[in-house]
Structures are given as C-alpha cells and as structure tokens.
Motif scaffolding. Structure first.
Motif, PDB file in Angstrom:
ATOM      1  N   GLU A   1      30.945  40.595  35.738  1.00 31.29           N
ATOM      2  CA  GLU A   1      29.919  41.623  35.584  1.00 31.29           C
ATOM      3  C   GLU A   1      29.875  42.664  36.695  1.00 31.29           C
ATOM      4  N   ALA A   2      30.636  42.471  37.777  1.00 32.88           N
ATOM      5  CA  ALA A   2      30.501  43.340  38.949  1.00 32.88           C
ATOM      6  C   ALA A   2      30.771  44.801  38.634  1.00 32.88           C
ATOM      7  N   ASP A   3      31.843  45.099  37.900  1.00 33.09           N
ATOM      8  CA  ASP A   3      32.180  46.498  37.639  1.00 33.09           C
ATOM      9  C   ASP A   3      31.084  47.210  36.863  1.00 33.09           C
ATOM     10  N   ARG A   4      30.426  46.487  35.961  1.00 32.73           N
ATOM     11  CA  ARG A   4      29.344  47.104  35.179  1.00 32.73           C
ATOM     12  C   ARG A   4      28.066  47.234  35.990  1.00 32.73           C
ATOM     13  N   ARG A   5      27.737  46.205  36.766  1.00 35.55           N
ATOM     14  CA  ARG A   5      26.477  46.199  37.506  1.00 35.55           C
ATOM     15  C   ARG A   5      26.536  47.019  38.793  1.00 35.55           C
ATOM     16  N   VAL A   6      27.723  47.117  39.383  1.00 31.56           N
ATOM     17  CA  VAL A   6      27.839  47.810  40.671  1.00 31.56           C
ATOM     18  C   VAL A   6      28.964  48.844  40.570  1.00 31.56           C
ATOM     19  N   PRO A   7      28.753  49.920  39.824  1.00 31.80           N
ATOM     20  CA  PRO A   7      29.799  50.944  39.708  1.00 31.80           C
ATOM     21  C   PRO A   7      30.080  51.570  41.063  1.00 31.80           C
ATOM     22  N   GLY A   8      31.349  51.886  41.287  1.00 33.43           N
ATOM     23  CA  GLY A   8      31.719  52.477  42.570  1.00 33.43           C
ATOM     24  C   GLY A   8      32.086  51.460  43.619  1.00 33.43           C
ATOM     25  N   MET A   9      31.960  50.165  43.290  1.00 32.42           N
ATOM     26  CA  MET A   9      32.337  49.102  44.221  1.00 32.42           C
ATOM     27  C   MET A   9      33.239  48.097  43.518  1.00 32.42           C
ATOM     28  N   HIS A  10      34.173  47.559  44.269  1.00 34.23           N
ATOM     29  CA  HIS A  10      35.040  46.496  43.747  1.00 34.23           C
ATOM     30  C   HIS A  10      34.833  45.264  44.612  1.00 34.23           C
ATOM     31  N   LEU A  11      34.443  44.163  43.971  1.00 31.32           N
ATOM     32  CA  LEU A  11      34.068  42.945  44.677  1.00 31.32           C
ATOM     33  C   LEU A  11      35.241  41.975  44.722  1.00 31.32           C
ATOM     34  N   HIS A  12      35.671  41.616  45.938  1.00 26.30           N
ATOM     35  CA  HIS A  12      36.698  40.600  46.138  1.00 26.30           C
ATOM     36  C   HIS A  12      36.015  39.299  46.555  1.00 26.30           C
ATOM     37  N   LEU A  13      36.264  38.202  45.865  1.00 25.91           N
ATOM     38  CA  LEU A  13      35.671  36.908  46.192  1.00 25.91           C
ATOM     39  C   LEU A  13      36.718  35.977  46.763  1.00 25.91           C
ATOM     40  N   ALA A  14      36.325  35.207  47.774  1.00 24.87           N
ATOM     41  CA  ALA A  14      37.207  34.190  48.351  1.00 24.87           C
ATOM     42  C   ALA A  14      36.380  32.949  48.629  1.00 24.87           C
ATOM     43  N   GLU A  15      36.952  31.785  48.373  1.00 25.21           N
ATOM     44  CA  GLU A  15      36.264  30.513  48.591  1.00 25.21           C
ATOM     45  C   GLU A  15      36.733  29.891  49.905  1.00 25.21           C
ATOM     46  N   GLY A  16      35.804  29.273  50.610  1.00 26.68           N
ATOM     47  CA  GLY A  16      36.182  28.604  51.847  1.00 26.68           C
ATOM     48  C   GLY A  16      35.106  27.656  52.313  1.00 26.68           C
ATOM     49  N   LEU A  17      35.484  26.748  53.194  1.00 26.60           N
ATOM     50  CA  LEU A  17      34.515  25.868  53.838  1.00 26.60           C
ATOM     51  C   LEU A  17      33.858  26.604  54.996  1.00 26.60           C
ATOM     52  N   ARG A  18      32.815  26.019  55.535  1.00 32.06           N
ATOM     53  CA  ARG A  18      31.985  26.705  56.521  1.00 32.06           C
ATOM     54  C   ARG A  18      32.801  27.291  57.673  1.00 32.06           C
ATOM     55  N   ASP A  19      33.586  26.472  58.349  1.00 27.35           N
ATOM     56  CA  ASP A  19      34.322  26.958  59.517  1.00 27.35           C
ATOM     57  C   ASP A  19      35.365  27.996  59.133  1.00 27.35           C
ATOM     58  N   GLN A  20      35.989  27.844  57.962  1.00 25.05           N
ATOM     59  CA  GLN A  20      36.959  28.833  57.499  1.00 25.05           C
ATOM     60  C   GLN A  20      36.290  30.182  57.266  1.00 25.05           C
ATOM     61  N   LEU A  21      35.124  30.166  56.647  1.00 25.15           N
ATOM     62  CA  LEU A  21      34.419  31.406  56.358  1.00 25.15           C
ATOM     63  C   LEU A  21      33.972  32.098  57.645  1.00 25.15           C
ATOM     64  N   ILE A  22      33.477  31.313  58.603  1.00 33.27           N
ATOM     65  CA  ILE A  22      33.033  31.911  59.869  1.00 33.27           C
ATOM     66  C   ILE A  22      34.208  32.541  60.603  1.00 33.27           C
ATOM     67  N   ARG A  23      35.339  31.835  60.653  1.00 27.84           N
ATOM     68  CA  ARG A  23      36.524  32.402  61.318  1.00 27.84           C
ATOM     69  C   ARG A  23      36.982  33.677  60.620  1.00 27.84           C
ATOM     70  N   GLY A  24      36.964  33.672  59.298  1.00 22.60           N
ATOM     71  CA  GLY A  24      37.355  34.870  58.562  1.00 22.60           C
ATOM     72  C   GLY A  24      36.417  36.030  58.811  1.00 22.60           C
ATOM     73  N   MET A  25      35.136  35.734  58.912  1.00 26.52           N
ATOM     74  CA  MET A  25      34.149  36.784  59.204  1.00 26.52           C
ATOM     75  C   MET A  25      34.388  37.365  60.588  1.00 26.52           C
ATOM     76  N   GLU A  26      34.600  36.518  61.560  1.00 24.29           N
ATOM     77  CA  GLU A  26      34.834  36.982  62.934  1.00 24.29           C
ATOM     78  C   GLU A  26      36.133  37.774  63.051  1.00 24.29           C
ATOM     79  N   ALA A  27      37.108  37.456  62.185  1.00 23.16           N
ATOM     80  CA  ALA A  27      38.384  38.172  62.213  1.00 23.16           C
ATOM     81  C   ALA A  27      38.355  39.456  61.393  1.00 23.16           C
ATOM     82  N   GLY A  28      37.223  39.743  60.756  1.00 21.86           N
ATOM     83  CA  GLY A  28      37.110  40.967  59.964  1.00 21.86           C
ATOM     84  C   GLY A  28      37.680  40.859  58.568  1.00 21.86           C
ATOM     85  N   GLU A  29      37.945  39.643  58.097  1.00 21.06           N
ATOM     86  CA  GLU A  29      38.512  39.460  56.760  1.00 21.06           C
ATOM     87  C   GLU A  29      37.450  39.599  55.667  1.00 21.06           C
ATOM     88  N   PHE A  30      36.184  39.400  56.026  1.00 21.76           N
ATOM     89  CA  PHE A  30      35.095  39.489  55.060  1.00 21.76           C
ATOM     90  C   PHE A  30      34.086  40.540  55.514  1.00 21.76           C
TER      91      PHE A  30
END
Length: 328
Positions: free
Chosen positions: A117-146
C-alpha cells in the motif's frame, strides 16, 4: 464583512521581524523597503484585530498574542514549504527513498501491507523495508543504512533519538498442559522451568538475566537456539518453556499450540521504540508516511490485543496537534 485571512507573505514577514528583533534589520535581510515591510505587519495586525508587536527605539518586542501567532506561523510556513517541495518532486518525477528497519515480529505483522500500500498511501516516497534483530538494526542505524528503525529499549542519546511506541510485557510461554494452570507465575518459578532461549535475540534474555541477578537467582537454561520458529518447536515437542513478549507467539497461541502465563513478582517488560537520527528528525513532508505507519501499527496492535499498551503515535513527532486529534 469577513475578516481578511493572513497571507503567507504577511506571516513570513512577521516571522522574520520577530527573529531579527527589528523591522529595519528584517527589511535588510529580506531586501525589501522598511516601509513596505511595516505596512504588511500592520495589515496582519489589522486583519487579526490584535497587537502583535510593541515598537520601541531599539526594535520590537512580541506581545503574548504575537508569540502565539509566531508559533503558529512557523508551523504554517513549514507546511507551505514542505508542500512546495513535494509538488516539485512530483513534477520532476523524483521520489524520496526511505529505508525502514523492522523487528521480525513487525515485519511479519505490517511488512506485507506496507509494501503493498505504500505507493498509494505515500505518493512521492518509496519505502524500503529490512528485517533485523535489535543489535543489527542499531548498528545499521548508526552506520546510516536506515532512515528509521523500530526496535526495543534503545533510548535517546548521542546520534539517536527514541520515541516509545508500545509497552510489551514478557511472559512465560509453554505447551498447553505443561504447567498446572494458566494463572500468573512468579518470576522465580518461571526461572525454575526448563527454559529454551534465543542466542540471536539477546535483549529479552538480558532483561531476564539482569533481573535474576538482582534477586540472586539463576535461570534454568537447558537449550539455546537461534531461531524463533525452532524455539517454538522446542516448546511444542519437548515441553520446554521460554520468556518472551506475548506478541512473538500470538499466532501459535491462537492455534492452540502454545499458551502464555503472565509473570509477576516482579513483572518484566520491554518497550518498542521508533528510532530516528537526532540530527535528521522527520519533517512535515513525511507526515503522510508517519500517518501510514501509525495506521499499520494501530491495526496490528488491535489484532494482537495490544491497543491498551500503545504509548505514542509517530505523527506526534512533527505535528502534535494533529496527532492529538487522531487519538481524540
């Protein structure tokens, strides 16, 4: 006769005057004549039928009404500027790319619908989703991946800012009939059962271990496994138990494969948070994205019976007044 509504030009000029502390300095910054700027301010005051500025030889000071109008004008101008950016992006065919990290539970709960539903609900934005465990997500956030992530108990500090979203009690999960009844179980009694834990999801285990240490207790961990489905099968096939948020096993409980027992003396919980970069919080242009995610979360929390544990809405980050109206 209807009162003329303030114009964007008047509001923008008024904000500049307040920020500059004088009409003459604001006129210089805006590259307009001081007389023309003064006329726009007077027209704004006349239209609102109130005094916004007190003039004196050193400049201007803001009245109480003026301070209110200044705050509202800043919000309105931010919306106007964001709208202009969105229209320009749409006209150019450009789309804002947003990368969002989700816990496995949230990916299962909201991921498919978000993608659909993202393209219809949020025109002008493209949503990329990634799954991870807590520490993986935090490291990715700190590295600018998210751009943003959902995970547990990070808290605000340094380069990251956290918004609490959901309070998640930890429960003891067992095969039906393994324990005598469905009544709440004490923390000490839960630790004495044959526990299986996830090594790859250490946060819940950290909470259990820290709490046990504080009470001088030792968890009876008999198995370790790196998979939630595998852990659930250990419970179903071998009669083991595990301590985790009830949301992790809501489907298996509904099918009658597992049952949950509230933990007391003391109760345990962790908090799901929306994590953003402190230096790059969401802008008003991303309000539709936040509202879309709020709707997905509302439906998911309602499905798992967690509405009462909701702690906040994402739209409150950029527009608290609209978020309050949403929850009213």
């Amino acid at each position: 006769m209807a009162t003329p509504a303030p114009t964007v030009k008047q509001l923008r000029y008024f904000v500049h005057v307040v920020d500059a502390g004088s009409i003459s300095r604001a006129a210089d910054q805006l590259h307009v004549a001081q007389t023309a700027l003064g006329i726009q301010i007077r027209m704004l005051e006349q239209g609102l039928a109130t005094v916004l500025l007190r003039r004196h030889h050193n400049g201007v000071t803001v009245t109480k009404a003026g301070r209110y109008i200044y705050d509202r004008a800043c919000q309105i101008l931010q919306s106007v500027d964001a709208l202009a950016e969105e229209v320009a992006s749409l006209a150019a065919g450009a789309r804002r790319e947003v990368s969002l990290g989700l816990t496995p539970t949230l990916m299962h709960g909201i991921g498919p619908r978000a993608v659909r539903e993202a393209d219809r609900r949020v025109p002008g934005m493209h949503l990329h989703l990634a799954e991870g465990l807590r520490d993986q997500l935090i490291r990715g956030m700190e590295a600018g991946e998210f751009d943003y992530i959902f995970t547990h108990d990070v808290g605000s500090g340094g380069a990251l800012r956290a918004m609490p979203i959901l309070r998640q009690p930890l429960v003891l999960v067992s095969r039906p009939g393994t324990l005598p009844d469905r009544r709440p179980i004490s923390f000490a009694a839960a630790l004495a059962t044959d526990l299986v834990v996830r090594r790859d999801s250490s946060h819940a285990l950290d909470i259990v271990s820290r709490t046990a240490l504080g009470f001088g207790l030792v968890p009876n961990i008999v198995y370790e496994i790196d998979s939630l489905p595998g852990l659930n099968q250990m419970i179903i096939q071998y009669g083991s138990t595990s301590i985790m948020p009830s949301d992790y096993v809501v489907d298996a409980v509904a099918r009658g494969e597992l049952e949950i027992h509230d933990i007391v003396d003391p109760p345990l919980e962790m908090t799901l948070e929306f994590i953003m970069h402190s230096a790059q919080p969401p802008t008003e242009a991303e309000f539709p994205l936040l509202a879309f995610l709020d709707d997905l979360l509302d439906d998911f929390f309602r499905e798992i019976g967690a509405e009462s544990r909701r702690l906040g809405h994402l739209t409150g980050i950029v527009m608290p007044s609209l978020a309050q109206a949403k929850t009213a």
